[in-house]
Design a protein around this motif. Structure first.
Motif, short mmCIF file in Angstrom:
data_model
loop_
_atom_site.label_atom_id
_atom_site.label_comp_id
_atom_site.label_asym_id
_atom_site.label_seq_id
_atom_site.Cartn_x
_atom_site.Cartn_y
_atom_site.Cartn_z
N LEU A 58 0.82 -1.21 0.00
CA LEU A 58 0.00 0.00 0.00
C LEU A 58 0.85 1.26 0.00
O LEU A 58 0.55 2.22 -0.70
CB LEU A 58 -0.93 0.00 1.21
CG LEU A 58 -1.95 -1.14 1.26
CD1 LEU A 58 -2.82 -1.03 2.49
CD2 LEU A 58 -2.82 -1.13 0.01
N TRP A 59 1.90 1.28 0.80
CA TRP A 59 2.79 2.43 0.81
C TRP A 59 4.11 2.08 1.46
O TRP A 59 4.24 1.09 2.18
CB TRP A 59 2.17 3.66 1.48
CG TRP A 59 1.50 3.46 2.81
CD1 TRP A 59 0.16 3.38 3.06
CD2 TRP A 59 2.13 3.34 4.10
NE1 TRP A 59 -0.09 3.21 4.39
CE2 TRP A 59 1.10 3.20 5.06
CE3 TRP A 59 3.45 3.36 4.54
CZ2 TRP A 59 1.36 3.05 6.42
CZ3 TRP A 59 3.72 3.21 5.90
CH2 TRP A 59 2.68 3.07 6.81
N THR A 60 5.10 2.91 1.19
CA THR A 60 6.42 2.81 1.81
C THR A 60 6.86 4.22 2.20
O THR A 60 6.74 5.15 1.41
CB THR A 60 7.46 2.21 0.85
OG1 THR A 60 7.04 0.91 0.46
CG2 THR A 60 8.83 2.12 1.52
N ILE A 61 7.35 4.38 3.42
CA ILE A 61 7.86 5.68 3.85
C ILE A 61 9.25 5.49 4.45
O ILE A 61 9.59 4.41 4.95
CB ILE A 61 6.94 6.37 4.87
CG1 ILE A 61 6.74 5.49 6.11
CG2 ILE A 61 5.61 6.74 4.26
CD1 ILE A 61 5.98 6.20 7.23
N THR A 62 10.04 6.54 4.40
CA THR A 62 11.39 6.53 4.96
C THR A 62 11.52 7.72 5.90
O THR A 62 11.65 8.87 5.43
CB THR A 62 12.45 6.62 3.86
OG1 THR A 62 12.23 5.58 2.91
CG2 THR A 62 13.85 6.49 4.44
N PRO A 63 11.47 7.52 7.21
CA PRO A 63 11.56 8.65 8.15
C PRO A 63 12.88 9.40 8.10
O PRO A 63 12.97 10.53 8.56
CB PRO A 63 11.36 7.98 9.52
CG PRO A 63 10.65 6.70 9.22
CD PRO A 63 11.19 6.26 7.90
N GLY A 64 13.94 8.77 7.55
CA GLY A 64 15.23 9.44 7.48
C GLY A 64 16.12 9.16 8.67
O GLY A 64 17.27 9.62 8.70
N LYS A 65 15.63 8.43 9.65
CA LYS A 65 16.41 8.05 10.82
C LYS A 65 16.18 6.57 11.10
O LYS A 65 15.25 5.96 10.59
CB LYS A 65 16.00 8.89 12.04
CG LYS A 65 16.26 10.38 11.86
CD LYS A 65 15.72 11.19 13.02
CE LYS A 65 15.93 12.68 12.78
NZ LYS A 65 15.34 13.51 13.84
N CYS A 66 17.06 6.02 11.91
CA CYS A 66 16.97 4.59 12.21
C CYS A 66 15.73 4.30 13.05
O CYS A 66 15.50 4.93 14.08
CB CYS A 66 18.22 4.15 12.96
SG CYS A 66 18.23 2.39 13.40
N ILE A 67 14.92 3.34 12.59
CA ILE A 67 13.70 2.95 13.29
C ILE A 67 14.04 1.83 14.27
O ILE A 67 14.64 0.83 13.90
CB ILE A 67 12.62 2.48 12.30
CG1 ILE A 67 12.28 3.61 11.31
CG2 ILE A 67 11.37 2.03 13.04
CD1 ILE A 67 11.37 3.18 10.19
N THR A 68 13.65 2.03 15.53
CA THR A 68 14.00 1.06 16.57
C THR A 68 12.79 0.33 17.16
O THR A 68 12.98 -0.65 17.88
CB THR A 68 14.75 1.78 17.71
OG1 THR A 68 14.01 2.94 18.12
CG2 THR A 68 16.13 2.24 17.22
N SER A 69 11.57 0.80 16.89
CA SER A 69 10.39 0.12 17.42
C SER A 69 9.15 0.56 16.65
O SER A 69 9.17 1.59 15.96
CB SER A 69 10.21 0.43 18.92
OG SER A 69 10.20 1.82 19.15
#
Length: 780
Positions: A58-69
């Motif tokens: 459905l979608w893909t996003i990239t927050p720009g920082k490492c996702i930890t949870s």
């Protein structure tokens, strides 16, 4: 012994493989939506992907920082994402857009848990009640944040006007009361109502809990705590925290000494009393509803002031760039006068000086005057539009909502206990009222300034026509007195900018003594105590209002934080405390709560006791010499401290021995007191070789053994279970061999009866767990 050996050909598999799909990147976090057939996955390169059950992305996003949870809101409409810089972001399930960003932590957010109250709110007569937000009765929908012209929708971090997700996030009247719990690697655990209003924070290093040593009560704490998992009970009355750290004794002199008799560094399970959330959920719901909306509207005010300041500054720069050349012309002609003096001389009918003539006819010209006039007039209209459409409505609704909180704060019997301080709320109410006064004054000043500029430009056009000997009958009239006032007070000053900006040097608006005396006289009639507000700018007033809100809302935050106490601790197993040991080592753990059928008839007005907790974890082989390749399940820990006070223990546990040629990769507690195990076949080859296995066990039917806790709470209890180990067999009818080497995470959907397993070679396998499960439908 669990399970039984069966012939492979006659075994009936309860798992139906639906998909086996390749992945572009390996997945490190995966969670099923609690309400829809949607799977959220976080890849190693920190992208968030949302897939349907049929694997349609459905979608893909990239927050720009490492996702930890990552975790879902209980209704499945939003997803919470923890980042390594301590930021907590909420995203819309429909499109992945950012709904809110909170900075409650200063370190990486390791785990998240979002739980809603399992019971509907009822009144004293048992009738279902719902908190009504009265704002919509008196006001139109709340204003949105204004945008700078030319900004693409979404550039300022907020949703499109046509979308309702951001608004729904703060409109919690229709939601069940829920709490988002987040924990970081430094041992801080934060709580927020509806995921947007911070309501409490604890630090694991500061938590103390009682233990008994030979009949002597001592106070202990866990130092260097690293949180592995947090789980709120479904009634919000208890929080179970699994953390690693050093178990120490806190002496009377606040010093600390390690316990004797065993290695104190290890994995511990703590039970925290969070009954304040259940006992005061009605009051907290109302406060969070108003306060979170006030914070949203405060953002509207802040952004409005910023946009207005930028637009007015751009317009004034256009004016100053053009008129600054007049000063240069005056100097070049050797005159010792100011531009204002030259304009006044022209207005008075004296001889026109060469620099003024050159500036008006050659430099500025009729076209230049009209262009600057249009720019300033347009900026004035845009500022008025922002005030009328965004700033003023936001301030009015803020005043109403803080007034609602003011009324609640006077009900001390119900709201003093959650920290709603009447004095602080009164101060915030007054500051909101003063800001509305400042907005009205700003509109008057802005209208006057725009009129003054328009009159000045009309006069300049008249002068240019006369200097060029052209007819000027068709020009708009001007007022000579206003031109004089403009040249004296506005030509080199900008009162609009002064009202909109916070400068390094404190700026005070000049107020005559008579007006100040009248303001002081009005105080005697009540309603407000601040007599200096007219000396402040609009921006300064907003700053003071924001500070008063922060102080008022900090009190409930502090009050609730103090009421979250540690009731019990259960040391699980020791861990190596050497510097070489990785503090972030992954130990498969799971905590969940099931309804206790023996207590199903308990009154809904009684907190707790309707759910029983199951804590499951893998026991590392190096912890105990006589416990190897085992999984432990502990149940009844949440209420054991209550039971101990009555003279008995409710704590039970069981050790499950994994087959010798397999290792536990991950585990997840499932619906109906079941547990799903993900195993990997131990091989001497590469990690991509070998087979995996998935098993389902009925956790409630396991041969539990009561754990003795009468002597000491601070010793490892698992060795007591070594003589009653239950052995697992892959030949069990509730097992399925997977033709891949599997890795964590294991994503299980209790509501849909499906599981997603990830293979080492970047593949995702989706299984239906139930034999009689119908084909899972796609999410709407």
């Amino acid at each position: 012994m669990l399970g039984m050996e069966t012939d492979e050909s006659s075994r009936v598999l309860p798992f139906q493989l639906q998909f086996d799909k390749p992945l572009a990147s390996q997945v490190k976090i995966a969670e099923w939506n609690p309400e829809k057939d949607l799977l959220a996955m976080v890849t190693d390169d920190s992208k968030i992907m949302l897939h349907r059950f049929n694997w349609q992305r459905l979608w893909t996003i990239t927050p720009g920082k490492c996702i930890t949870s990552l975790c879902w809101r209980p209704d499945g409409k939003a997803i919470a994402v923890g980042l390594d810089d301590g930021t907590l972001s909420l995203h819309d399930v429909e499109n992945g857009k950012l709904l809110r960003s909170l900075k409650s932590h200063c370190a990486a957010i390791i785990c998240l848990n979002w739980e809603e109250d399992s019971q509907l709110i009822t009144d004293d007569y048992g009738h279902t009640s719902k908190y009504e937000d009265r704002t919509s009765r008196f006001f139109p929908p709340a204003p949105r944040v204004p945008r700078m012209p030319g900004l693409v929708s979404g550039d300022n971090g907020f949703m499109d006007d046509s979308e309702d997700s951001f608004q729904d996030l703060s409109s919690s009247s229709h939601q069940r009361f829920n709490i988002l719990c987040s924990a970081d690697k430094d041992g801080n655990i934060c709580f927020s109502i509806f995921g947007i209003f911070p309501i409490g924070k604890i630090n694991m290093h500061n938590l103390t809990f009682p233990t008994s040593h030979g009949g002597v009560e001592k106070t202990n704490r866990v130092l260097n705590a690293s949180v592995h998992k947090v789980a709120l009970s479904k009634d919000l009355c208890r929080l179970i925290v699994m953390c690693s750290g050093d178990l120490v004794e806190a002496g009377d002199d606040l010093g600390e000494s390690h316990m004797s008799g065993h290695n104190e560094h290890g994995l511990h399970s703590l039970a925290l009393n969070t009954a304040i959330f259940w006992n005061r959920k009605n009051e907290l719901h109302q406060v969070a509803q108003q306060a979170s909306n006030i914070e949203d509207l405060t953002e509207v005010v802040r952004t409005s002031l910023s946009v207005m300041s930028r637009q007015w500054t751009d317009a004034m720069n256009t004016f100053q760039e053009k008129f600054s050349s007049l000063s240069t012309l005056i100097i070049n002609h050797g005159l010792d006068s100011s531009p204002q003096e030259e304009f006044l001389s022209l207005l008075g009918g004296a001889r026109t000086s060469p620099p003024i003539h050159q500036f008006l006819v050659n430099t500025l010209g009729e076209v230049g005057v009209k262009r600057i006039s249009k720019v300033l007039s347009g900026a004035g209209k845009e500022l008025q539009r922002i005030v009328l459409d965004h700033l003023q409505p936001a301030v009015e609704v803020i005043g109403f909502r803080i007034g609602e909180l003011r009324g609640l704060s006077r009900w001390r019997a119900r709201y003093h206990g959650i920290g709603l301080n009447e004095s602080l709320i009164n101060n915030a109410t007054e500051k909101a009222g003063m800001l509305l006064v400042q907005v009205e004054r700003f509109m008057r000043i802005l209208s006057s300034v725009v009129q003054q500029y328009s009159n000045f430009f009309n006069w300049l056009l008249k002068c240019i026509k006369l200097l060029m000997s052209e007819p000027s009958d068709q020009l708009l009239p001007y007022n000579s007195e206003l031109v004089i006032i403009f040249l004296k007070f506005l030509y080199e000053q900008d009162p609009v900018k002064q009202l909109l900006e916070i400068s390094e040097t404190e700026y005070e608006v000049e107020i005559d003594l008579e007006t100040m005396q009248r303001v002081r006289e009005l105080v005697q009639f009540g309603g407000f105590t601040d007599t200096e507000y007219l000396r402040r700018t609009l921006a300064k007033e907003f700053q003071l209002m924001e500070l008063s809100f922060k102080e008022a809302f900090q009190m409930p935050f502090t009050t609730i934080s103090r009421k979250i106490l540690c009731e019990d601790i259960l040391p699980l197993f020791p861990l190596s405390s050497s510097p070489k040991a990785s503090p972030s080592m992954r130990i498969p753990t799971s905590v969940t709560y099931y309804e206790d059928s023996s207590r199903a008839s308990v009154s809904t007005h009684t907190c707790q006791n309707q759910f029983i907790d199951y804590v499951s974890f893998q026991v590392p082989d190096e912890c105990f010499s006589d416990i190897v390749n085992c999984i432990c399940i502990v149940r009844g820990f949440m209420h054991d401290s209550h039971c101990l006070r009555k003279g008995y223990s409710s704590l039970e546990a069981v050790l499950l021995s994994v087959p010798a040629d397999y290792q536990c990769v991950d585990l997840s507690l499932y619906k109906d007191s079941q547990i799903v195990l993900l195993l990997n076949k131990a091989t001497n080859t590469s990690e991509s070789a070998g087979d995996g296995c998935m098993m389902i066990l009925q956790a409630s039917d396991l041969p539990y053994v009561s754990i003795s806790r009468s002597a000491y709470k601070d010793v490892w209890r698992l060795p007591e279970l070594k003589d009653s180990v239950a052995y697992l067999h892959i030949g069990d009818e509730k097992a399925r061999t997977i033709p891949h080497s599997v890795i964590a995470p294991l994503a299980v959907s209790a509501s849909r009866g499906v599981a997603c397993v990830f293979a080492a070679r970047k593949r995702a396998l989706v299984y239906i767990l139930e034999e009689d499960e119908d084909e899972v439908s796609d999410a709407e």
